[in-house]
Enzyme design. Structure first.
Site, PDB file in Angstrom:
ATOM      1  N   CYS A   2      10.084   4.687 -11.388  1.00 27.55           N
ATOM      2  CA  CYS A   2      10.660   4.607 -12.610  1.00 27.55           C
ATOM      3  C   CYS A   2      10.413   3.076 -13.142  1.00 27.55           C
ATOM      4  O   CYS A   2      10.792   2.333 -12.604  1.00 27.55           O
ATOM      5  CB  CYS A   2      12.279   4.970 -12.643  1.00 27.55           C
ATOM      6  SG  CYS A   2      12.498   6.550 -12.156  1.00 27.55           S
ATOM      7  N   ARG A  38       4.767   2.994 -12.553  1.00 25.39           N
ATOM      8  CA  ARG A  38       5.691   3.142 -11.730  1.00 25.39           C
ATOM      9  C   ARG A  38       6.312   4.427 -11.703  1.00 25.39           C
ATOM     10  O   ARG A  38       7.073   4.834 -10.785  1.00 25.39           O
ATOM     11  CB  ARG A  38       7.014   2.330 -12.113  1.00 25.39           C
ATOM     12  CG  ARG A  38       6.568   0.754 -11.963  1.00 25.39           C
ATOM     13  CD  ARG A  38       7.868   0.074 -12.629  1.00 25.39           C
ATOM     14  NE  ARG A  38       9.119   0.084 -11.485  1.00 25.39           N
ATOM     15  CZ  ARG A  38       9.048  -0.955 -10.780  1.00 25.39           C
ATOM     16  NH1 ARG A  38       8.198  -2.162 -10.652  1.00 25.39           N
ATOM     17  NH2 ARG A  38      10.309  -0.921  -9.673  1.00 25.39           N
ATOM     18  N   ASN A 112      17.181   4.070 -12.619  1.00 24.32           N
ATOM     19  CA  ASN A 112      15.796   4.026 -11.391  1.00 24.32           C
ATOM     20  C   ASN A 112      16.823   4.198 -10.383  1.00 24.32           C
ATOM     21  O   ASN A 112      17.729   3.220  -9.864  1.00 24.32           O
ATOM     22  CB  ASN A 112      15.143   2.850 -11.502  1.00 24.32           C
ATOM     23  CG  ASN A 112      14.123   2.717 -10.331  1.00 24.32           C
ATOM     24  OD1 ASN A 112      13.807   3.763  -9.745  1.00 24.32           O
ATOM     25  ND2 ASN A 112      13.718   1.531 -10.151  1.00 24.32           N
ATOM     26  N   GLY A 113      16.497   5.068  -9.367  1.00 23.00           N
ATOM     27  CA  GLY A 113      17.090   4.719  -7.856  1.00 23.00           C
ATOM     28  C   GLY A 113      17.613   6.274  -7.728  1.00 23.00           C
ATOM     29  O   GLY A 113      17.185   7.558  -8.359  1.00 23.00           O
ATOM     30  N   LYS A 506      -7.566   6.196   0.752  1.00 27.06           N
ATOM     31  CA  LYS A 506      -7.772   6.331  -0.860  1.00 27.06           C
ATOM     32  C   LYS A 506      -8.445   7.486  -1.362  1.00 27.06           C
ATOM     33  O   LYS A 506      -8.048   7.892  -2.419  1.00 27.06           O
ATOM     34  CB  LYS A 506      -9.137   5.224  -0.862  1.00 27.06           C
ATOM     35  CG  LYS A 506      -8.526   3.714  -0.816  1.00 27.06           C
ATOM     36  CD  LYS A 506      -7.881   3.159  -1.876  1.00 27.06           C
ATOM     37  CE  LYS A 506      -6.167   3.409  -1.803  1.00 27.06           C
ATOM     38  NZ  LYS A 506      -5.569   2.634  -1.066  1.00 27.06           N
ATOM     39  N   GLU A 509      -5.431  10.055  -1.759  1.00 30.04           N
ATOM     40  CA  GLU A 509      -4.742   9.864  -2.916  1.00 30.04           C
ATOM     41  C   GLU A 509      -5.432  10.048  -4.075  1.00 30.04           C
ATOM     42  O   GLU A 509      -4.882  10.480  -5.428  1.00 30.04           O
ATOM     43  CB  GLU A 509      -4.470   8.181  -3.078  1.00 30.04           C
ATOM     44  CG  GLU A 509      -3.478   7.979  -2.087  1.00 30.04           C
ATOM     45  CD  GLU A 509      -3.207   6.369  -2.161  1.00 30.04           C
ATOM     46  OE1 GLU A 509      -2.000   6.009  -2.405  1.00 30.04           O
ATOM     47  OE2 GLU A 509      -4.175   5.612  -1.746  1.00 30.04           O
ATOM     48  N   HIS A 525     -11.199  13.303  22.418  1.00 33.62           N
ATOM     49  CA  HIS A 525     -10.048  13.532  22.756  1.00 33.62           C
ATOM     50  C   HIS A 525      -9.293  14.674  22.107  1.00 33.62           C
ATOM     51  O   HIS A 525      -8.084  15.155  22.154  1.00 33.62           O
ATOM     52  CB  HIS A 525      -9.024  12.507  23.049  1.00 33.62           C
ATOM     53  CG  HIS A 525      -9.504  11.376  24.077  1.00 33.62           C
ATOM     54  ND1 HIS A 525      -9.447  11.699  25.344  1.00 33.62           N
ATOM     55  CD2 HIS A 525     -10.062  10.156  23.511  1.00 33.62           C
ATOM     56  CE1 HIS A 525     -10.140  10.609  25.932  1.00 33.62           C
ATOM     57  NE2 HIS A 525     -10.310   9.505  25.177  1.00 33.62           N
ATOM     58  N   LYS A 628       3.984   3.913  -8.008  1.00 31.66           N
ATOM     59  CA  LYS A 628       3.938   2.433  -7.279  1.00 31.66           C
ATOM     60  C   LYS A 628       5.302   1.979  -7.164  1.00 31.66           C
ATOM     61  O   LYS A 628       6.113   2.416  -7.886  1.00 31.66           O
ATOM     62  CB  LYS A 628       3.083   1.634  -8.233  1.00 31.66           C
ATOM     63  CG  LYS A 628       2.573   0.431  -7.687  1.00 31.66           C
ATOM     64  CD  LYS A 628       1.419  -0.161  -8.369  1.00 31.66           C
ATOM     65  CE  LYS A 628       0.521  -1.042  -7.537  1.00 31.66           C
ATOM     66  NZ  LYS A 628      -0.290  -0.722  -6.657  1.00 31.66           N
TER      67      LYS A 628
HETATM   68  C1  F6R Z   1      -1.800   3.381  -1.146  1.00 29.99           C
HETATM   69  C2  F6R Z   1      -0.490   2.600  -1.761  1.00 29.99           C
HETATM   70  C3  F6R Z   1       0.655   2.722  -0.919  1.00 29.99           C
HETATM   71  C4  F6R Z   1       1.366   1.230  -0.827  1.00 29.99           C
HETATM   72  C5  F6R Z   1       2.886   1.792  -0.101  1.00 29.99           C
HETATM   73  C6  F6R Z   1       3.513   0.195   0.253  1.00 29.99           C
HETATM   74  O1  F6R Z   1      -2.855   3.157  -2.168  1.00 29.99           O
HETATM   75  O2  F6R Z   1      -0.519   1.857  -2.704  1.00 29.99           O
HETATM   76  O3  F6R Z   1       0.534   3.456   0.328  1.00 29.99           O
HETATM   77  O4  F6R Z   1       0.645   0.406  -0.092  1.00 29.99           O
HETATM   78  O5  F6R Z   1       3.636   2.466  -1.000  1.00 29.99           O
HETATM   79  O6  F6R Z   1       3.764  -0.439  -1.036  1.00 29.99           O
HETATM   80  P1  F6R Z   1       4.157  -1.951  -1.050  1.00 29.99           P
HETATM   81  O7  F6R Z   1       2.929  -2.695  -0.770  1.00 29.99           O
HETATM   82  O8  F6R Z   1       4.217  -2.344  -2.537  1.00 29.99           O
HETATM   83  O9  F6R Z   1       5.351  -2.155  -0.294  1.00 29.99           O
END
Ligand code: F6R
Length: 633
Positions: A2, A38, A112-113, A506, A509, A525, A628
């Site tokens: 958020c 976000r 947010n939260g 990657k 995602e 294995h 993010k």
């Molecule tokens: C993958 C990605 C996530 C972040 C993870 C940790 O591309 O971006 O896996 O690496 O959510 O985020 P941070 O580094 O902000 O703690």
């Protein structure tokens, strides 16, 4: 998770000192554009004007809100708040979008939260006759705040009613939250609160700002104020007042934001992801900059932990999630090799639930691009409570994890806007290597000359990354030709193993393709059962140079999957002709010492995922379901 923005400006026409003034809506929408990474399930704004609140909100991306605003414009206003959502309570619908209104539509709240005791509060409010129109916990917080405000304002001083109501509401809320509220009675005021969730203040001239992070207001000011936990801030055009949840005055820490607003733009690239992949030579170079002298002595001034204490460290635990955890796994190989300190890498969300063995001689190294990942924050807090020393490796100045750690080593990758991480990964590995070398220097595990040589090799890495970027045509062609793939496997050994897992992540995602990364030695294995005719398998092959090279073993692994019909795609070091015979495609990366190879081998995998997802028509900057900065547990 958020994105939150708040703004108040002055009505006298000198706002911003340039005589032009700012419309609240313009500032808020610009902030939301920058914060959309976000969360992008819905977006909404509210402005305060002519003694009333006006709000618009829409499910889906910010563009939907913009369309709504052009059909139903908002009036001019100097006070506003805005929100871009990553859904937790309640699906991504118009009615669940923020802001939520209360006090007969005179109060607007964004959040947010997660409010953990929302069910109990909701029952209480429903019994008192309140009706709810959304499924969110936020509407419950809004109703609570609205009720408290109403009774306070009936009792007395309107000027302090909103901050006071926020204090009382926060005393009743459990969980993690950033809240921003405006009220029609107080046109030049935004009141905000934070507990375990990010919020920064931006200081202007005749105007002030609030944002989940500084990108929310970076177009307008570089002066920011960090807030502590459980604090409330009230901004007007000319004042910023901070208190705790009980009204006791508190202070924030002002800092200068050294990010360039232009760095948070696409620079002519079609996506932030492509730009950030191309930023990587610079991200590594900036992270190395100024951290060693000409003799190769590391001078990590930021690590303000007594060197004598660091010499006593007998265990390192790296805490991180997702891509950052893969960076930690790469770093483990180097730190153990250079420092001879046992090093574990643990997913932050698993760490504190297993009764880990942590004491004063444990060094916790957290890796977090955002510095706000709740899982990592909680794990760091837990470790500190157990007496461990904590170092944060972080890309975001002033964020919570570094603030709550004993020391911080910033990666200087610049703002990472694309939701999936790229340049932060390379910068994290670089910073963790610097930390490993610093410990080796302190503890005398390496001769100064050896450290100098490794630093010299690291310094050559940016140019080598650039070479890979300059020659990315072949991997892009392959990516486009593979857009119909249903599953792709990635194999690697030693430091190539976390690289394989990052390559797979990657692809999952960005392109929504099933992908798995395996340790190549583990294949026999079990996972080898997955191989069938035509199965694409990427193999990250180590350098054939050096005494302990695993090259021959990995080549055998390639032969094993090829014999079973796999289509093998190999990332190998320049000059490694041996792999050609077993690979349908080979991508060469420049020569580099084995421990530094992840800084190169990851790049073609990022380009592959980005190009394939683009070929499928997906939004590589904002992949579905993701956000993010994951600020909920
Ligand atoms: C993958 C990605 C996530 C972040 C993870 C940790 O591309 O971006 O896996 O690496 O959510 O985020 P941070 O580094 O902000 O703690």
């Amino acid at each position: 998770m958020c994105g939150i923005v708040g703004y108040v400006g002055r009505a006298d026409g000198v706002i911003g000192g340039n005589g032009t003034g700012h419309q609240a809506l313009d500032v808020v929408l610009e902030g939301l554009r920058r914060l959309e990474y976000r969360g992008y399930d819905s977006a909404g704004v509210a402005v305060v004007t002519a003694g009333r609140i006006e709000s618009r909100k829409k499910s889906g991306k910010l563009t939907n809100l913009l369309a709504e605003l052009s059909e139903n414009p908002l009036p001019d206003a100097l006070t506003g708040i805005g929100h871009t959502r990553w859904a937790t309570h309640g699906g991504p619908t118009d009615s669940n979008a923020h802001p939520h209104l209360a006090d007969g539509g005179r109060l607007a709240l964004i959040h947010n939260g997660i409010i953990e005791n929302f069910a109990e509060l909701k029952t209480e409010l429903v019994s008192a006759g309140h009706t709810f129109i959304s499924d969110t916990d936020t509407e419950v917080a809004a109703a609570l705040l609205g009720n408290i405000y109403r009774s306070l304002s009936e009792e007395g001083d309107l000027d302090v009613a909103l901050p006071r109501a926020m204090q009382l509401a926060c005393q009743r809320l459990e969980g993690a939250f950033t809240l921003l509220a405006v009220h029609a009675d107080q046109p030049g005021v935004v009141v905000a609160a934070r507990r375990n969730s990010p919020l920064v203040v931006g200081l202007g001239d005749g105007e002030n700002f609030l944002g989940s992070d500084v990108s929310g207001f970076i177009d307008y000011t570089r002066r920011a104020v960090e807030l502590g936990q459980d604090q409330i801030v009230t901004i007007t055009p000319d004042t910023v007042d901070i208190t705790d949840f009980h009204g006791a005055p508190a202070e924030g820490k002002e800092y200068h934001v050294d990010w360039d607003a232009a760095a948070a733009k696409k620079d002519g690239y079609p996506s932030f992801m492509e730009k950030e992949i191309h930023d990587q030579p610079d991200a590594v170079a900036q992270t190395l900059l100024g951290r060693s002298d000409l003799e190769g002595r590391l001078t990590l001034d930021e690590i303000r932990i007594d060197p004598e204490e660091l010499k006593e460290v007998n265990k390192i635990i790296v805490l991180a999630c997702g891509t950052s955890a893969y960076a930690g796994q790469v770093a483990k190989y180097a730190i153990e090799h250079w420092c001879r300190i046992p090093t574990e890498v643990e997913l932050s969300h698993e760490f504190r639930y297993r009764d880990p063995i942590v004491d004063a001689n444990t060094l916790i190294v957290s890796l977090s691009q955002s510095g706000e990942t709740m899982d990592t924050l909680m794990a760091v807090r837990y470790a500190r409570e157990q007496g461990a020393k904590t170092v944060a490796i972080c890309n975001t100045n002033g964020s919570t994890i570094p603030r709550e750690s004993d020391a911080v080593l910033y990666t200087h990758a610049g703002p990472e806007i694309a939701v999936a991480s790229t340049k932060a990964f390379l910068a994290q590995i670089t910073a963790a290597y610097l930390l490993g070398l610093y410990l080796a220097q302190l503890r005398g595990n390496k001769f100064q000359g050896e450290i100098k040589d490794i630093l010299a090799d690291l310094a050559k890495t940016p140019d080598k990354i650039q070479q890979i970027l300059d020659n990315s045509g072949q991997i892009k062609d392959l990516a486009r030709s593979m857009s119909e793939s249903r599953s792709v496997l990635f194999l690697g050994r030693h430091v190539g193993f976390p690289v394989a897992m990052e390559g797979a992540l990657k692809l999952k995602e960005l392109a929504y393709i099933h992908a798995e990364g395996f340790a190549a030695g583990e294949l026999k294995h079990g996972p080898i059962a997955l191989i069938e005719e035509g199965q694409p398998v990427f193999v990250v092959v180590p350098s054939p140079r050096g005494r302990n090279s695993l090259h021959a073993k990995v080549v055998s692994n390639i032969q094993e999957v090829r014999a079973r019909g796999a289509k093998t795609i190999v990332i190998a070091e320049e000059g490694d002709e041996a792999v050609r015979a077993y690979a349908e495609h080979v991508f060469y990366i420049p020569e580099t010492p084995p421990l530094l190879a992840p800084l190169l081998a990851t790049v073609p995998l990022q380009i592959f995922a980005c190009e394939l997802a683009t070929a499928k028509g997906y939004d590589v900057d904002q992949p579905r379901n993701l956000a993010k900065s994951v600020t909920v547990e």
